[in-house]
Design an enzyme around this catalytic site. Structure first.
Site, PDB file in Angstrom:
ATOM      1  N   HIS A 184       1.071  -1.190  -0.102  1.00  0.00           N
ATOM      2  CA  HIS A 184       0.023   0.012  -0.074  1.00  0.00           C
ATOM      3  C   HIS A 184       0.894   1.162   0.118  1.00  0.00           C
ATOM      4  O   HIS A 184       2.166   1.153   0.320  1.00  0.00           O
ATOM      5  CB  HIS A 184      -0.712  -0.033   1.248  1.00  0.00           C
ATOM      6  CG  HIS A 184      -1.839   0.955   1.338  1.00  0.00           C
ATOM      7  ND1 HIS A 184      -1.631   2.150   1.797  1.00  0.00           N
ATOM      8  CD2 HIS A 184      -3.333   0.975   1.261  1.00  0.00           C
ATOM      9  CE1 HIS A 184      -2.907   2.872   1.879  1.00  0.00           C
ATOM     10  NE2 HIS A 184      -3.867   2.184   1.540  1.00  0.00           N
ATOM     11  N   ASP A 200       3.509  -4.427   7.658  1.00  0.00           N
ATOM     12  CA  ASP A 200       2.146  -3.590   7.546  1.00  0.00           C
ATOM     13  C   ASP A 200       0.991  -4.738   7.723  1.00  0.00           C
ATOM     14  O   ASP A 200       0.735  -5.520   6.837  1.00  0.00           O
ATOM     15  CB  ASP A 200       2.042  -2.992   6.327  1.00  0.00           C
ATOM     16  CG  ASP A 200       0.670  -2.348   5.989  1.00  0.00           C
ATOM     17  OD1 ASP A 200      -0.305  -2.363   6.893  1.00  0.00           O
ATOM     18  OD2 ASP A 200       0.368  -1.743   5.025  1.00  0.00           O
ATOM     19  N   GLN A 240      -4.292  -5.414   6.660  1.00  0.00           N
ATOM     20  CA  GLN A 240      -5.247  -6.339   6.366  1.00  0.00           C
ATOM     21  C   GLN A 240      -5.416  -7.520   7.203  1.00  0.00           C
ATOM     22  O   GLN A 240      -6.266  -8.553   7.011  1.00  0.00           O
ATOM     23  CB  GLN A 240      -5.339  -6.439   5.116  1.00  0.00           C
ATOM     24  CG  GLN A 240      -5.511  -5.432   4.143  1.00  0.00           C
ATOM     25  CD  GLN A 240      -6.701  -4.805   4.075  1.00  0.00           C
ATOM     26  OE1 GLN A 240      -7.794  -5.491   4.303  1.00  0.00           O
ATOM     27  NE2 GLN A 240      -6.866  -3.371   3.446  1.00  0.00           N
ATOM     28  N   LYS A 295     -10.621  -1.074   9.943  1.00  0.00           N
ATOM     29  CA  LYS A 295     -10.857  -2.388   9.118  1.00  0.00           C
ATOM     30  C   LYS A 295     -11.133  -3.383  10.059  1.00  0.00           C
ATOM     31  O   LYS A 295     -11.310  -4.527   9.374  1.00  0.00           O
ATOM     32  CB  LYS A 295      -9.760  -2.477   8.247  1.00  0.00           C
ATOM     33  CG  LYS A 295      -9.126  -1.216   7.381  1.00  0.00           C
ATOM     34  CD  LYS A 295      -8.039  -1.655   6.520  1.00  0.00           C
ATOM     35  CE  LYS A 295      -7.314  -0.518   5.873  1.00  0.00           C
ATOM     36  NZ  LYS A 295      -7.964   0.230   4.886  1.00  0.00           N
ATOM     37  N   CYS A 332      -4.759   2.719  -3.342  1.00  0.00           N
ATOM     38  CA  CYS A 332      -3.582   2.996  -3.008  1.00  0.00           C
ATOM     39  C   CYS A 332      -2.456   1.968  -3.165  1.00  0.00           C
ATOM     40  O   CYS A 332      -1.486   1.723  -2.311  1.00  0.00           O
ATOM     41  CB  CYS A 332      -3.764   3.181  -1.530  1.00  0.00           C
ATOM     42  SG  CYS A 332      -4.911   4.531  -1.104  1.00  0.00           S
TER      43      CYS A 332
END
Lengths: 427, 148
Positions: free
Chosen positions: A140, A217, A220, A243, A383
């Site tokens: 991202h 990261d 998700q 999220k 993104c």
């Protein structure tokens, strides 16, 4: 319908979707034209259950005060609730110590905190001219741009893993890409565009062989997978609340105590100090050192309620449902003529975001037709422009799922795509 | 939501068969504009002769709305004096930013009136304006260059 029954994937998922859906008020919305909402944009932001909304409302109605400074009953209650949220998040991700959980406004801020303090620091972790930072092509933008800024400012070099045609990381050059000059390896755990679940532990092992810091990261991943940062192999993990059925405005950075202690402060101000004199200041211990100013208190409490909500379902069940619904969607989308899936087409090491192209219909137009039917998806580059460029496309349509997504939602998507093709006279 | 009001037949016709597409010589200014939220892109060239828009050529990648509006732009403005073309531009921008409340002037906008429905879809207004903003930028540069 109750539960998800599918031919192949995983085991039977014992999750009561109707009961879960009843917790999300927005899922009852009727959209323009009388179409019930079919929300397939959860990788963008998830919807929020009543429990999270109520926790935040109750805080504002009953306990609102600033944290960590007010000597009154409300201040005590607010501080306790804020710190209880930190403990909940720490437990949820398997952190050894709640002080290792730094509240930020989102994952982007968490990643920027790391990239900036690595540039400013003076210890072993400091990034200097000649050092190398390794990321991947499927990041991202929030895990690309901070590292571009860091390497440009320090004279370090940015390198990256490429992507295979199947949408997996190309690890064939891992031993040369991650070498003795590598100071940081920052990778996405679950791709927001391709859906790929990356082998973080394998990459972390190689990174640690050369003494590099491992940043993940997990924006998700934390919403979809059972997470245990203690066994992940990472040094720093960033994720965001909105999220994972939590509110916007709250994210977190988890870091190993030793690493967080070695990094200099990010933002200066109230709360992050031990003492301030005109000649200079000293810093508060973790986590306050990285939380300057009044934090997003109600949002943290909302995130705590979100963590409670997901834990009550069980993250193993959340993950199994995600896999089952993704498998079902891959199968149904795979049957559509002219539709190309960008990313793994098999539900193996794959999260619940499916980006695709339809020959002859631009993603904007696809999503516009879907929206006219109440089906909300994302269109654009999500993104992740470099990952799109890797597949020779400028943009895509993305459907993404969560714990409240049903096979009927996927069926509505497939019907909508059929209408989009007919509307634009394709296929 | 009324898809037909958004996707007028004129728009779909221009999308399938964009007029004046492709990059051509000669030109005085070339610009590259992107829509950062969705990634739509256009490279657009302007050729001015004696204060008149002699050619608009472009290479665009994007949705039906952005493609069609760039096609209509070229169709509408090629051959017009720059001053007049700028007036048409202003009228189109006003229509697009009017949230569906502005009555389109067919005498000025011709095929451009088909985009009146787009103004009711805030997320798509930028799509419709991509090529138009690129043209204004390129033309301003060409005019400045011409004045030396």
């Amino acid at each position: 319908m109750t539960g998800v029954s599918l031919q192949a994937p995983a085991a039977r998922v014992d999750i009561d979707i109707e009961k879960i859906r009843a917790d999300f008020p927005i899922l009852d919305r009727v959209m323009a034209g009388g179409h019930p909402l079919v929300y397939l944009d959860s990788a963008n932001t998830s919807q929020k259950p009543r429990q999270v909304i109520d926790a935040m409302t109750t805080h504002y109605e009953q306990f609102n005060a600033n944290v960590g400074r007010a000597v009154h009953q409300l201040g005590d209650a607010s501080t306790a609730a804020y710190e209880r949220a930190r403990v909940k998040v720490a437990d949820f991700i398997g952190a050894a110590d709640p002080a290792e959980v730094i509240f930020t406004k989102n994952a982007s801020e968490a990643l920027n905190l790391v990239a900036n303090t690595l540039a400013w620091g003076s210890g072993d972790y400091a990034v200097r001219a000649g050092d190398q930072v390794v990321i991947t092509e499927m990041e991202h933008h929030s895990n690309i741009v901070p590292w571009q800024l860091l390497t440009e400012r320090t004279g370090a070099t940015l390198r990256w893993f490429g992507i295979t045609d199947e949408g997996r990381l190309d690890l064939s050059q891992i031993d040369s890409l991650i070498n003795e000059r590598t100071k940081v390896v920052s990778v996405v755990w679950v791709s927001n565009m391709l859906g790929t679940v990356n082998p973080v532990a394998e990459i972390a092992r190689r990174a640690h062989e050369v003494g590099a810091l491992v940043v993940v990261d997990a924006s998700q991943a934390v919403p979809q997978l059972p997470v245990d940062v203690a066994s992940l192999g990472a040094d720093l993990v960033a994720f965001t609340g909105h999220k994972m059925v939590g509110p916007t405005g709250i994210g977190a950075l988890w870091g190993r105590t030793e690493v967080l202690n070695a990094l200099p402060p990010f933002l200066g101000g109230g709360s992050m100090i031990e003492t301030v004199a005109m000649a200079g200041s000293t810093w508060a211990p973790l986590p306050a050192k990285f939380e300057a100013g009044t934090p997003p208190i109600a949002e943290a409490i909302g995130l705590g309620a979100a963590v409670d909500y997901l834990s009550a379902i069980g993250m193993d069940r959340v993950a199994a449902h995600e896999q089952a619904i993704t498998a079902y969607a891959l199968e149904r989308l795979g049957d559509i003529d002219g539709l190309t899936i960008l990313g793994p087409s098999e539900p193996v090491d794959r999260g619940g975001a499916i980006s695709f192209e339809i020959a002859g219909v631009h993603p904007h137009d696809v999503s516009q037709v879907l929206d006219s039917l109440g089906v909300a998806v994302r269109a654009g580059h999500h993104c992740a422009k470099p990952a799109h460029r890797r597949f020779g496309v400028q943009s895509s349509t993305r459907a993404s799922f969560y714990v409240y997504t049903t096979t009927a939602d996927v069926d509505a998507l497939v019907d909508g795509l059929d209408q989009a093709k007919r509307f634009f006279q394709v296929g | 939501m009324d898809l037909q009001s958004l996707y007028q037949a004129i728009i779909l016709d221009h999308y399938r068969d964009p007029h004046h597409a492709g990059l051509r010589e000669p030109y005085e200014a070339e610009v590259h504009h992107v829509n950062p939220t969705c990634g739509d892109e256009v490279t657009l060239r302007v050729h001015l002769v004696d204060g008149t828009v002699s050619d608009i050529s472009y290479d665009a990648e994007g949705c039906s709305i952005s493609q069609a509006s760039t096609s209509v732009l070229a169709e509408l403005l090629i051959g017009k004096p720059v001053d007049e073309a700028m007036t048409v531009h202003e009228t189109f921008v006003e229509l697009m930013q009017g949230r569906g409340q502005v009555e389109p002037d067919e005498d000025v906008l011709e095929d451009g009136v088909a985009f009146a429905g787009v103004a009711k879809f805030p997320a798509r207004v930028k799509c419709a304006l991509l090529g138009w903003m690129a043209w204004k930028d390129a033309t301003a540069q060409a005019v400045v260059d011409a004045r030396g």
